[in-house]
Design a protein around this motif. Structure first.
Motif, PDB file in Angstrom:
ATOM      1  N   ALA A 214       8.604  -9.920  -0.067  1.00  0.00           N
ATOM      2  CA  ALA A 214       7.213  -9.522   0.141  1.00  0.00           C
ATOM      3  C   ALA A 214       7.065  -8.703   1.422  1.00  0.00           C
ATOM      4  N   ILE A 215       7.758  -9.115   2.473  1.00  0.00           N
ATOM      5  CA  ILE A 215       7.711  -8.345   3.718  1.00  0.00           C
ATOM      6  C   ILE A 215       8.270  -6.948   3.509  1.00  0.00           C
ATOM      7  N   ALA A 216       9.398  -6.870   2.821  1.00  0.00           N
ATOM      8  CA  ALA A 216      10.015  -5.564   2.573  1.00  0.00           C
ATOM      9  C   ALA A 216       9.098  -4.673   1.737  1.00  0.00           C
ATOM     10  N   VAL A 217       8.451  -5.233   0.717  1.00  0.00           N
ATOM     11  CA  VAL A 217       7.554  -4.440  -0.128  1.00  0.00           C
ATOM     12  C   VAL A 217       6.351  -3.953   0.669  1.00  0.00           C
ATOM     13  N   PHE A 218       5.773  -4.839   1.490  1.00  0.00           N
ATOM     14  CA  PHE A 218       4.614  -4.444   2.291  1.00  0.00           C
ATOM     15  C   PHE A 218       4.964  -3.341   3.278  1.00  0.00           C
ATOM     16  N   LEU A 219       6.070  -3.517   4.003  1.00  0.00           N
ATOM     17  CA  LEU A 219       6.479  -2.506   4.969  1.00  0.00           C
ATOM     18  C   LEU A 219       6.796  -1.177   4.292  1.00  0.00           C
ATOM     19  N   THR A 220       7.473  -1.247   3.160  1.00  0.00           N
ATOM     20  CA  THR A 220       7.835  -0.015   2.457  1.00  0.00           C
ATOM     21  C   THR A 220       6.603   0.724   1.961  1.00  0.00           C
ATOM     22  N   TYR A 221       5.624  -0.007   1.431  1.00  0.00           N
ATOM     23  CA  TYR A 221       4.409   0.636   0.910  1.00  0.00           C
ATOM     24  C   TYR A 221       3.616   1.314   2.026  1.00  0.00           C
ATOM     25  N   ARG A 222       3.380   0.582   3.116  1.00  0.00           N
ATOM     26  CA  ARG A 222       2.611   1.175   4.215  1.00  0.00           C
ATOM     27  C   ARG A 222       3.381   2.295   4.896  1.00  0.00           C
ATOM     28  N   ALA A 223       4.703   2.162   4.979  1.00  0.00           N
ATOM     29  CA  ALA A 223       5.507   3.223   5.576  1.00  0.00           C
ATOM     30  C   ALA A 223       5.484   4.483   4.720  1.00  0.00           C
ATOM     31  N   SER A 224       5.498   4.322   3.417  1.00  0.00           N
ATOM     32  CA  SER A 224       5.452   5.503   2.545  1.00  0.00           C
ATOM     33  C   SER A 224       4.139   6.260   2.700  1.00  0.00           C
ATOM     34  N   LEU A 225       3.043   5.544   2.931  1.00  0.00           N
ATOM     35  CA  LEU A 225       1.764   6.214   3.149  1.00  0.00           C
ATOM     36  C   LEU A 225       1.797   7.060   4.421  1.00  0.00           C
ATOM     37  N   ALA A 226       2.406   6.523   5.468  1.00  0.00           N
ATOM     38  CA  ALA A 226       2.455   7.255   6.734  1.00  0.00           C
ATOM     39  C   ALA A 226       3.423   8.433   6.667  1.00  0.00           C
ATOM     40  N   ILE A 227       4.610   8.207   6.104  1.00  0.00           N
ATOM     41  CA  ILE A 227       5.621   9.266   6.080  1.00  0.00           C
ATOM     42  C   ILE A 227       5.180  10.421   5.198  1.00  0.00           C
ATOM     43  N   SER A 228       4.418  10.131   4.155  1.00  0.00           N
ATOM     44  CA  SER A 228       3.946  11.209   3.275  1.00  0.00           C
ATOM     45  C   SER A 228       2.996  12.163   3.985  1.00  0.00           C
TER      46      SER A 228
ATOM     47  N   PHE B 207      -0.557  -0.507  19.020  1.00  0.00           N
ATOM     48  CA  PHE B 207      -1.180  -1.043  17.811  1.00  0.00           C
ATOM     49  C   PHE B 207      -2.663  -1.312  18.019  1.00  0.00           C
ATOM     50  N   GLY B 208      -3.063  -1.772  19.195  1.00  0.00           N
ATOM     51  CA  GLY B 208      -4.458  -2.123  19.416  1.00  0.00           C
ATOM     52  C   GLY B 208      -5.409  -0.943  19.337  1.00  0.00           C
ATOM     53  N   GLU B 209      -4.992   0.227  19.772  1.00  0.00           N
ATOM     54  CA  GLU B 209      -5.858   1.398  19.790  1.00  0.00           C
ATOM     55  C   GLU B 209      -5.541   2.392  18.680  1.00  0.00           C
ATOM     56  N   ALA B 210      -4.664   2.041  17.761  1.00  0.00           N
ATOM     57  CA  ALA B 210      -4.248   2.970  16.724  1.00  0.00           C
ATOM     58  C   ALA B 210      -5.276   3.026  15.596  1.00  0.00           C
ATOM     59  N   THR B 211      -5.379   4.184  14.971  1.00  0.00           N
ATOM     60  CA  THR B 211      -6.208   4.348  13.786  1.00  0.00           C
ATOM     61  C   THR B 211      -5.461   3.817  12.555  1.00  0.00           C
ATOM     62  N   GLU B 212      -6.084   3.958  11.392  1.00  0.00           N
ATOM     63  CA  GLU B 212      -5.420   3.505  10.174  1.00  0.00           C
ATOM     64  C   GLU B 212      -4.111   4.243   9.961  1.00  0.00           C
TER      65      GLU B 212
ATOM     66  N   GLY C  75      -2.354   5.667  12.335  1.00  0.00           N
ATOM     67  CA  GLY C  75      -1.451   5.246  13.393  1.00  0.00           C
ATOM     68  C   GLY C  75      -0.818   3.901  13.115  1.00  0.00           C
ATOM     69  N   ARG C  76      -1.582   2.980  12.539  1.00  0.00           N
ATOM     70  CA  ARG C  76      -1.009   1.673  12.201  1.00  0.00           C
ATOM     71  C   ARG C  76       0.049   1.800  11.108  1.00  0.00           C
ATOM     72  N   ASP C  77      -0.205   2.661  10.137  1.00  0.00           N
ATOM     73  CA  ASP C  77       0.806   2.876   9.104  1.00  0.00           C
ATOM     74  C   ASP C  77       2.083   3.459   9.701  1.00  0.00           C
ATOM     75  N   ALA C  78       1.935   4.357  10.672  1.00  0.00           N
ATOM     76  CA  ALA C  78       3.112   4.926  11.327  1.00  0.00           C
ATOM     77  C   ALA C  78       3.876   3.858  12.109  1.00  0.00           C
ATOM     78  N   LEU C  79       3.138   2.980  12.778  1.00  0.00           N
ATOM     79  CA  LEU C  79       3.804   1.900  13.501  1.00  0.00           C
ATOM     80  C   LEU C  79       4.495   0.942  12.541  1.00  0.00           C
ATOM     81  N   ILE C  80       3.886   0.691  11.398  1.00  0.00           N
ATOM     82  CA  ILE C  80       4.522  -0.159  10.389  1.00  0.00           C
ATOM     83  C   ILE C  80       5.786   0.507   9.864  1.00  0.00           C
ATOM     84  N   ALA C  81       5.763   1.839   9.741  1.00  0.00           N
ATOM     85  CA  ALA C  81       6.974   2.554   9.317  1.00  0.00           C
ATOM     86  C   ALA C  81       8.100   2.358  10.322  1.00  0.00           C
ATOM     87  N   SER C  82       7.775   2.411  11.608  1.00  0.00           N
ATOM     88  CA  SER C  82       8.817   2.146  12.606  1.00  0.00           C
ATOM     89  C   SER C  82       9.273   0.699  12.558  1.00  0.00           C
TER      90      SER C  82
END
Length: 335
Positions: free
Chosen positions: A54-68, A291-296, A298-305
């Motif tokens: 579940a962690i891997a799926v969540f990280l992969t999904y949010r990371a794909s949104l940011a990388i795209s 993370f505290g001051e990031a936008t949506e 920005g949070r996806d980008a941080l999740i990608a990292s």
């Protein structure tokens, strides 16, 4: 006249095997308590795999949104600007800083931790080893922010002498050149991480060395081996897999350490050739600070990292398991 004697077998006949009992053992546990324990153990293992997936799926999904939406190359871009239109960010600096700081920490902590564990188990008297082990156990419970504050207020000001010495004698290498700035650099971070992971590696290694069979040591002593030869021929081979496991535990904390690194390091999105120049960053430090001051976006980008850090951790643990599997002859189970 030939006299022949008849010999008889005095041993009792072998009992008939209990076929029903063998079938029950083959099917598994039959008692209610055994069945409950088996179910709980199996369910716990399956639950762990489900959580990891579940962690891997969540990280992969949010990371794909940011990388795209990333305008730069996620793997090679040095900058981190998620508020631009389009955003441009990459993990090159973060990956470099995370790996370099962890390597420094491991290079400093593992030899010292193994030496301390050997001293406590094979050299120090019991009245001395007990208090020292207790203090080391307490160091493992110190929060990260306390280490960070100590590093910022005590360690950083006292690093100037070491930085100056390295610059005078090893500055010609380029890796240890110093321009006189504040010593908030990767070397300071690596030293702080080494201090933080030292109790973990020491405690696990100490317990492993205590499990060395006493007969192995006595046999080596009987053959005329010195104390160091006993350690080298009997203790270290037996505890090698345990030391590797302890080192991987310490490396896991070094890779994911957040607050201590964020407090000590002066971050910048640039890779410095010298370990003594301020700058750089790590995955965990970058996530905690932004993370505290990031936008949506920005949070996806941080999740990608974070996904990259997740993959690095899995690879490190997989490599450790492979090393241990190749050296089964040194494991305690075969002693």
């Amino acid at each position: 006249m030939d006299i022949s004697t008849k010999t008889t077998d005095a041993s009792p006949p072998a009992p008939e095997p209990d076929v029903a009992q063998s079938k029950r053992n083959a099917r598994g546990a039959t008692r209610p308590g055994d069945r409950i324990f088996l179910g709980l153990s199996r369910g716990s293992g399956i639950l762990l795999l489900v959580i990891m997936a579940a962690i891997a799926v969540f990280l992969t999904y949010r990371a794909s949104l940011a990388i795209s939406k990333d305008h730069g190359n996620f793997l090679t871009t040095f900058e981190w600007n998620t508020n631009l239109t389009p955003p441009s960010f990459g993990i090159a600096v973060l990956a470099f800083g995370t790996i370099v700081s962890s390597i420094i920490a491991m290079a400093l902590a593992v030899p010292v931790a193994v030496a301390i564990a050997l001293f406590l188990t094979h050299y120090a008297p019991r009245k001395l080893s007990g208090p020292i082990a207790y203090v080391i156990d307490l160091l493992a419970a110190v929060p990260s922010i306390v280490y960070g504050l100590w590093g910022a207020l005590i360690l950083v000001p006292h690093m100037q002498g070491l930085y100056g010495w390295l610059n005078d004698y090893l500055g010609w290498t380029g890796i240890f050149s110093w321009d006189g700035g504040a010593p908030r650099a990767m070397l300071t971070v690596g030293i702080l991480l080494a201090i933080m992971i030292l109790p973990i590696i020491t405690n696990v290694s100490r317990e492993v060395f205590r499990q060395v069979p006493r007969m192995h040591e006595e046999a080596a002593l009987a053959l005329g081996a010195t104390r160091w030869e006993v350690v080298r021929m009997a203790v270290l081979p037996f505890g090698r897999s345990g030391v590797i496991s302890a080192s991987m535990l310490g490396l896991g904390r070094a890779l994911g350490e957040t607050m201590a690194v964020a407090t000590v390091l002066s971050p910048s999105y640039d890779i410095q050739a010298s370990l003594l120049d301020p700058g750089g960053g790590t995955f965990a430090q970058n996530i905690a600070s932004k993370f505290g001051e990031a936008t949506e976006q920005g949070r996806d980008a941080l999740i990608a990292s974070g996904l990259v850090l997740f993959v690095i951790t899995l690879l490190v643990n997989g490599a450790a398991r492979a090393i241990i599997a190749r050296r089964k002859e040194y494991s305690g189970a075969n002693a």
